[in-house]
Design an enzyme around this catalytic site. Structure first.
Site, PDB file in Angstrom:
ATOM      1  N   HIS A 309       0.805  -1.231   0.000  1.00 22.53           N
ATOM      2  CA  HIS A 309       0.000   0.000   0.000  1.00 22.53           C
ATOM      3  C   HIS A 309       0.832   1.272   0.000  1.00 22.53           C
ATOM      4  O   HIS A 309       0.279   2.361   0.181  1.00 22.53           O
ATOM      5  CB  HIS A 309      -0.907   0.056   1.228  1.00 22.53           C
ATOM      6  CG  HIS A 309      -1.964  -0.989   1.261  1.00 22.53           C
ATOM      7  ND1 HIS A 309      -3.234  -0.784   0.764  1.00 22.53           N
ATOM      8  CD2 HIS A 309      -1.950  -2.254   1.727  1.00 22.53           C
ATOM      9  CE1 HIS A 309      -3.953  -1.870   0.946  1.00 22.53           C
ATOM     10  NE2 HIS A 309      -3.199  -2.788   1.530  1.00 22.53           N
ATOM     11  N   LYS A 486      -7.826  13.846   4.751  1.00 22.58           N
ATOM     12  CA  LYS A 486      -6.981  12.646   4.657  1.00 22.58           C
ATOM     13  C   LYS A 486      -5.894  12.759   5.716  1.00 22.58           C
ATOM     14  O   LYS A 486      -5.717  13.833   6.283  1.00 22.58           O
ATOM     15  CB  LYS A 486      -6.356  12.532   3.264  1.00 22.58           C
ATOM     16  CG  LYS A 486      -5.675  13.832   2.800  1.00 22.58           C
ATOM     17  CD  LYS A 486      -5.107  13.725   1.412  1.00 22.58           C
ATOM     18  CE  LYS A 486      -6.125  13.833   0.298  1.00 22.58           C
ATOM     19  NZ  LYS A 486      -6.396  12.589  -0.406  1.00 22.58           N
ATOM     20  N   ARG A 487      -5.154  11.653   5.990  1.00 20.63           N
ATOM     21  CA  ARG A 487      -4.033  11.748   6.925  1.00 20.63           C
ATOM     22  C   ARG A 487      -3.167  12.953   6.576  1.00 20.63           C
ATOM     23  O   ARG A 487      -3.044  13.316   5.401  1.00 20.63           O
ATOM     24  CB  ARG A 487      -3.144  10.495   6.831  1.00 20.63           C
ATOM     25  CG  ARG A 487      -3.594   9.311   7.601  1.00 20.63           C
ATOM     26  CD  ARG A 487      -2.572   8.180   7.566  1.00 20.63           C
ATOM     27  NE  ARG A 487      -2.302   7.708   6.231  1.00 20.63           N
ATOM     28  CZ  ARG A 487      -1.095   7.701   5.653  1.00 20.63           C
ATOM     29  NH1 ARG A 487      -0.032   8.148   6.308  1.00 20.63           N
ATOM     30  NH2 ARG A 487      -0.939   7.236   4.439  1.00 20.63           N
ATOM     31  N   LYS A 492       1.196  14.254   0.823  1.00 20.87           N
ATOM     32  CA  LYS A 492      -0.176  14.579   0.408  1.00 20.87           C
ATOM     33  C   LYS A 492      -0.347  16.082   0.173  1.00 20.87           C
ATOM     34  O   LYS A 492      -1.316  16.537  -0.387  1.00 20.87           O
ATOM     35  CB  LYS A 492      -1.169  14.091   1.454  1.00 20.87           C
ATOM     36  CG  LYS A 492      -1.178  12.567   1.603  1.00 20.87           C
ATOM     37  CD  LYS A 492      -2.161  12.123   2.673  1.00 20.87           C
ATOM     38  CE  LYS A 492      -2.096  10.639   2.956  1.00 20.87           C
ATOM     39  NZ  LYS A 492      -2.844   9.810   1.975  1.00 20.87           N
ATOM     40  N   THR A 593      -8.443   6.623  -1.668  1.00 21.47           N
ATOM     41  CA  THR A 593      -9.810   6.097  -1.754  1.00 21.47           C
ATOM     42  C   THR A 593     -10.804   7.210  -1.456  1.00 21.47           C
ATOM     43  O   THR A 593     -11.950   7.164  -1.901  1.00 21.47           O
ATOM     44  CB  THR A 593     -10.040   4.923  -0.770  1.00 21.47           C
ATOM     45  OG1 THR A 593      -9.477   5.268   0.495  1.00 21.47           O
ATOM     46  CG2 THR A 593      -9.410   3.644  -1.283  1.00 21.47           C
ATOM     47  N   LYS A 597     -14.596   8.390  -3.038  1.00 20.02           N
ATOM     48  CA  LYS A 597     -15.792   8.755  -2.261  1.00 20.02           C
ATOM     49  C   LYS A 597     -16.306  10.125  -2.686  1.00 20.02           C
ATOM     50  O   LYS A 597     -17.510  10.349  -2.837  1.00 20.02           O
ATOM     51  CB  LYS A 597     -15.467   8.752  -0.757  1.00 20.02           C
ATOM     52  CG  LYS A 597     -15.196   7.356  -0.219  1.00 20.02           C
ATOM     53  CD  LYS A 597     -14.470   7.369   1.126  1.00 20.02           C
ATOM     54  CE  LYS A 597     -13.808   6.013   1.345  1.00 20.02           C
ATOM     55  NZ  LYS A 597     -12.771   6.011   2.391  1.00 20.02           N
TER      56      LYS A 597
HETATM   57  C1  26V Z   1       2.375   4.948   7.088  1.00 23.49           C
HETATM   58  C2  26V Z   1       3.253   5.720   7.805  1.00 23.49           C
HETATM   59  C3  26V Z   1       3.381   5.476   9.237  1.00 23.49           C
HETATM   60  C4  26V Z   1       4.511   6.213   9.883  1.00 23.49           C
HETATM   61  C5  26V Z   1       4.716   7.602   9.310  1.00 23.49           C
HETATM   62  C6  26V Z   1       4.932   7.571   7.838  1.00 23.49           C
HETATM   63  C7  26V Z   1       3.952   6.726   7.149  1.00 23.49           C
HETATM   64  C8  26V Z   1       3.721   6.932   5.828  1.00 23.49           C
HETATM   65  C9  26V Z   1       2.848   6.177   5.128  1.00 23.49           C
HETATM   66  C10 26V Z   1       2.164   5.171   5.767  1.00 23.49           C
HETATM   67  C11 26V Z   1       1.232   4.437   4.907  1.00 23.49           C
HETATM   68  C12 26V Z   1       0.818   3.115   5.387  1.00 23.49           C
HETATM   69  C13 26V Z   1       0.058   2.400   4.366  1.00 23.49           C
HETATM   70  C14 26V Z   1      -1.191   3.128   3.916  1.00 23.49           C
HETATM   71  O1  26V Z   1      -2.013   3.536   4.709  1.00 23.49           O
HETATM   72  N1  26V Z   1      -1.362   3.242   2.622  1.00 23.49           N
HETATM   73  C15 26V Z   1      -2.547   3.790   2.009  1.00 23.49           C
HETATM   74  O2  26V Z   1      -3.333   2.698   1.574  1.00 23.49           O
HETATM   75  C16 26V Z   1      -4.524   3.108   0.930  1.00 23.49           C
HETATM   76  C17 26V Z   1      -5.320   1.857   0.617  1.00 23.49           C
HETATM   77  O3  26V Z   1      -4.667   1.082  -0.326  1.00 23.49           O
HETATM   78  C18 26V Z   1      -4.198   3.906  -0.319  1.00 23.49           C
HETATM   79  O4  26V Z   1      -5.397   4.335  -0.911  1.00 23.49           O
HETATM   80  C19 26V Z   1      -3.333   5.104   0.031  1.00 23.49           C
HETATM   81  O5  26V Z   1      -2.921   5.758  -1.142  1.00 23.49           O
HETATM   82  C20 26V Z   1      -2.121   4.656   0.829  1.00 23.49           C
HETATM   83  O6  26V Z   1      -1.382   5.771   1.326  1.00 23.49           O
END
Ligand code: 26V
Length: 746
Positions: A309, A486-487, A492, A593, A597
């Site tokens: 992801h 979003k986060r 982003k 996603t 929406k």
């Molecule tokens: C997690 C973290 C955690 C620590 C800080 C930095 C950081 C950066 C990115 C992430 C992402 C973790 C994985 C995630 O949530 N991916 C998301 O998955 C969605 C479903 O597939 C997708 O639509 C998003 O584009 C993607 O960011």
């Protein structure tokens, strides 16, 4: 029906009951209907293991899927009660960070609806993700308790022992029923540790990270900025996958497997690398049950499939060998043996490299399928990020573009739009999203276009009322609602949006007024230890205060950052949106996603050609989307060359300089914290790793064009209609069907 149930069980009429009484009774009423549905069954079953399931409130979605929503709402209305008020009592389970967790929840809904035997497996966090509170224009974090005495969890008798090096924890399984739309149910299997105690939480979300048996399932993703936090995540992950693996084997044996044939009875989808340790754990359990190591490794490879992801290096997990050795030495030993089995010429594909275990490498070598979550993302994995693995295993790689459940994001969130579509095309689209193509024939129907506009205004009014109560801000429904929800992450690029807002503000101060009032809405949580993300929140909150206090600027614009973004907030926000901000640096957003929406609810996307935006753009065509910015290829090349120079852009471009300089203007320093604002400003000029300045000019120009186009109301309504109609591809029913056809084969 509910009326009768209530009177019989409570011994008093519904009309005299309190909202809480009604909520609790509705919960049992709904749960008993769900029980009656029975469970999807079959020889082979999917286990979707995930550290996150961002399920949102369950009352409405359960009633919708049971087909009882309308009837119950009517019954309540007839005694002067409102289902919306009653629903507001339900606490929201925040068992996810964002897209990855929400995707898992949408997949659960679709799998049940499609009648597939598919359970989710994860952890029963007591507090989930933190609750966000703003104080002095900054984010603070509080625990978010969601499990009340009356809740949706079914405590089961299933318990497993999970053996760590120095101690053993006893787990307890809690099941959540997931009922399909007009179909049977599946389960979300959430494990808790029996010894966990909420009493160790002190001062916000702080707790003793070393006290593993008391803290293990307290929070989702405890802050991993320090070593003890990282170790705790290793403990959490092993606990989750050990319980999952024991459950999978027990159930497979019960269905008739001799374990040699496990792949005929079970398939495991590993949702990102968080559950990747399920691979060595399954090998361990199979060898414990008498299967030889090499065969066990082969069995596991035929059972597991992995979804990637993210391509952000810092989010690809690598655990220090010594943490694994400290927590579960046997798993480290098995991982080393697995590593030896795949050792080839290319060291960079090894699982154990120096003192780190590469979890993604483990997952790729020992899965039969590796998928990305949007077409562009999968191509980048194959050709850039995971190229060496693609060369090794070309047949494993495949794409599954994400999707969303229309039950929650259309029927639940936007009842008026649902009703309009139903009146135009019939009921079919509720289970067959492809039917939305029938909307296309109304592209030039002025009645339909004006109905869309009326619904949007109604949803804006609903949001206005919600935010008035929640935050005390007053929105204008005749304004353009431009939303980024979003986060919070630098890739982003909420900071890019903020720079545009500064530009608009300064233009207004110079007497250049927009045609119409503009409302800029943000909603986002930042990881507690992510300094730059918190600085961006601070900037936005300061801008919001600055604009609100300015008698002229506030006539033309409003800036709002909503506190504590979660699924319930999203359900109010998304249907009210005109312009959907999807402005990540191209190549960085795996899919998104939220973008799906928003379009389903008639917003027009302003975005880069990144993640699923690329597919959205292909479907709607260039007249119905606003695309700007450098392409993924240009960005990847720029990283490779190391030539990106934000300071040069800052020096050369007066618009950029004016906006960036303003971050530490005296007007801002009066409101905000100079250290935080200057740190962000200096980062933009000197580093700007996610290249906000690179795309600023094109973004501003394109956004201005979108605002101008909005004034042709009929043309704009046509764009929203095309977006709604084309959103059909992004139903998670389509995505889950593809997973099943090509990977799970249930
Ligand atoms: C997690 C973290 C955690 C620590 C800080 C930095 C950081 C950066 C990115 C992430 C992402 C973790 C994985 C995630 O949530 N991916 C998301 O998955 C969605 C479903 O597939 C997708 O639509 C998003 O584009 C993607 O960011």
């Amino acid at each position: 029906m509910f009326n009768e149930y209530f009177e019989k069980t409570k011994g008093k009429p519904l009309s005299t009951a309190s909202d809480r009484d009604i909520y609790e009774s509705l919960l049992s009423f709904t749960a008993s209907h769900m029980q009656e549905r029975g469970y999807n069954a079959g020889k082979k079953k999917l286990y979707y293991i995930s550290a996150e399931f961002l399920i949102g409130k369950l009352l409405s979605s359960n009633l919708i899927n049971l087909g009882l929503y309308g009837a119950v709402a009517e019954e309540l209305k007839s005694v002067g009660k409102s289902l919306a008020d009653i629903e507001s009592i339900e606490p929201e389970p925040s068992l996810g960070n964002g897209g990855l967790g929400r995707l898992a929840a949408c997949f659960m809904d679709s799998a049940a609806t499609l009648g597939l035997p598919a359970d989710g497996v994860g952890l029963c966090y007591h507090c989930g993700l933190f609750a966000q509170k703003f104080k002095d224009n900054k984010q603070t974090e509080q625990p978010d308790y969601w499990i009340e005495d009356k809740n949706w969890l079914n405590r089961t008798d299933t318990q497993y022992a999970v053996k760590f090096k120095d101690f053993t924890l006893q787990s307890r399984l809690y099941d959540l029923t997931v009922t399909g739309y007009g179909n049977k149910s599946n389960r979300l299997r959430l494990f808790d540790a029996e010894t966990v105690s909420e009493s160790i939480i002190k001062d916000g979300i702080a707790f003793d990270k070393k006290d593993v048996d008391s803290n293990l399932t307290l929070f989702l993703y405890p802050d991993d900025s320090d070593d003890n936090g990282k170790k705790l995540r290793v403990y959490q992950q092993y606990f989750m996958v050990s319980c999952a693996a024991q459950l999978i084997l027990d159930e497979a044996v019960e269905r008739g497997s001799n374990l040699h044939d496990l792949a005929d009875f079970a398939v495991v989808q590993i949702n990102d690398t968080h559950p990747a340790m399920v691979i060595p754990e399954l090998v361990r359990l199979l060898t414990e049950r008498g299967i030889d190591f090499t065969e066990a490794a082969g069995i596991v490879r035929n059972v597991c499939a992995y979804t990637n992801h993210t391509i952000l290096a810092e989010a690809l997990e690598k655990w220090p060998v010594k943490y694994l050795e400290e927590a579960v030495p046997e798993i480290m030993q098995i991982t080393r043996r697995l590593d030896l089995m795949v050792k080839g010429a290319d060291e960079t594909c090894a699982i154990v490299q120096g003192d780190l275990v590469h979890m993604a490498h483990l997952a790729i070598h020992f899965s039969f399928s590796v998928n990305g979550v949007a077409a562009l993302h999968t191509e980048i994995l194959k050709n850039v990020e995971l190229k060496k693995f693609y060369d090794l295993y070309p047949d494993k790689f495949n794409n599954k573009t994400n999707g969303i459940t229309f039950r929650r994001w259309l029927i639940g969130a936007n009842p008026d739009l649902t009703e309009l579509i139903r009146s135009l095309t019939g009921d079919g689209f509720l289970t067959d999203a492809d039917r939305l193509k029938d909307l296309a024939m109304y592209e030039n129907d002025t009645d339909v276009l004006s109905a869309l506009d009326t619904i949007k205004t109604k949803n804006k009014l609903r949001l206005k009322e919600f935010l008035m109560k929640k935050e005390g801000v007053v929105l204008r429904e005749d304004s353009i609602f431009d939303i980024q929800a979003k986060r919070l992450h630098e890739y982003k690029r909420q900071q890019l949006n903020a720079l545009y807002i500064i530009k608009k503000y300064l233009d207004i101060k110079d007497g250049k007024y927009p045609d119409r009032h503009l409302t800029f809405i943000f909603a986002a949580k930042a990881a507690p230890s992510y300094v730059m993300a918190k600085d961006i929140i601070h900037l936005i909150l300061c801008l919001s205060k600055l604009v609100a206090a300015d008698p002229v600027a506030s006539k033309y614009m409003t800036v709002v950052m909503i506190e504590n973004y979660n699924v319930s907030v999203a359900e109010k926000l998304i249907p009210a949106c005109d312009i959907s901000e999807q402005i990540s640096l191209a190549s960085k957003e795996a899919s998104g996603t939220g973008n799906m929406k928003f379009m389903l609810n008639g917003a027009v996307t302003l975005g880069t050609l990144d993640g699923a935006n690329v597919e959205i753009a292909d479907f709607v065509g260039k007249d119905n989307i606003y695309i700007f910015g450098k392409s993924a290829k240009e960005v990847i090349d720029l990283y490779k060359s190391g030539r990106y120079n934000p300071r040069a852009l800052y020096s050369k471009n007066a618009d950029i300089r004016r906006a960036v300089d303003f971050i530490s203007d005296t007007a801002m320093l009066k409101i905000g914290d100079g250290t935080s604002l200057r740190r962000l400003q200096s980062d933009l000029i000197n580093k700007d790793y996610f290249m906000a300045l690179l795309d600023f000019e094109d973004y501003s120009k394109t956004k201005d064009k979108a605002f101008a186009d909005y004034e042709d109301r009929a043309a704009w309504a046509r764009k929203t209609l095309v977006n709604i109609s084309k959103a059909r591809y992004f139903s998670s029913d389509r995505t889950v069907s593809e997973y099943n056809r090509e990977i799970w084969k249930l």
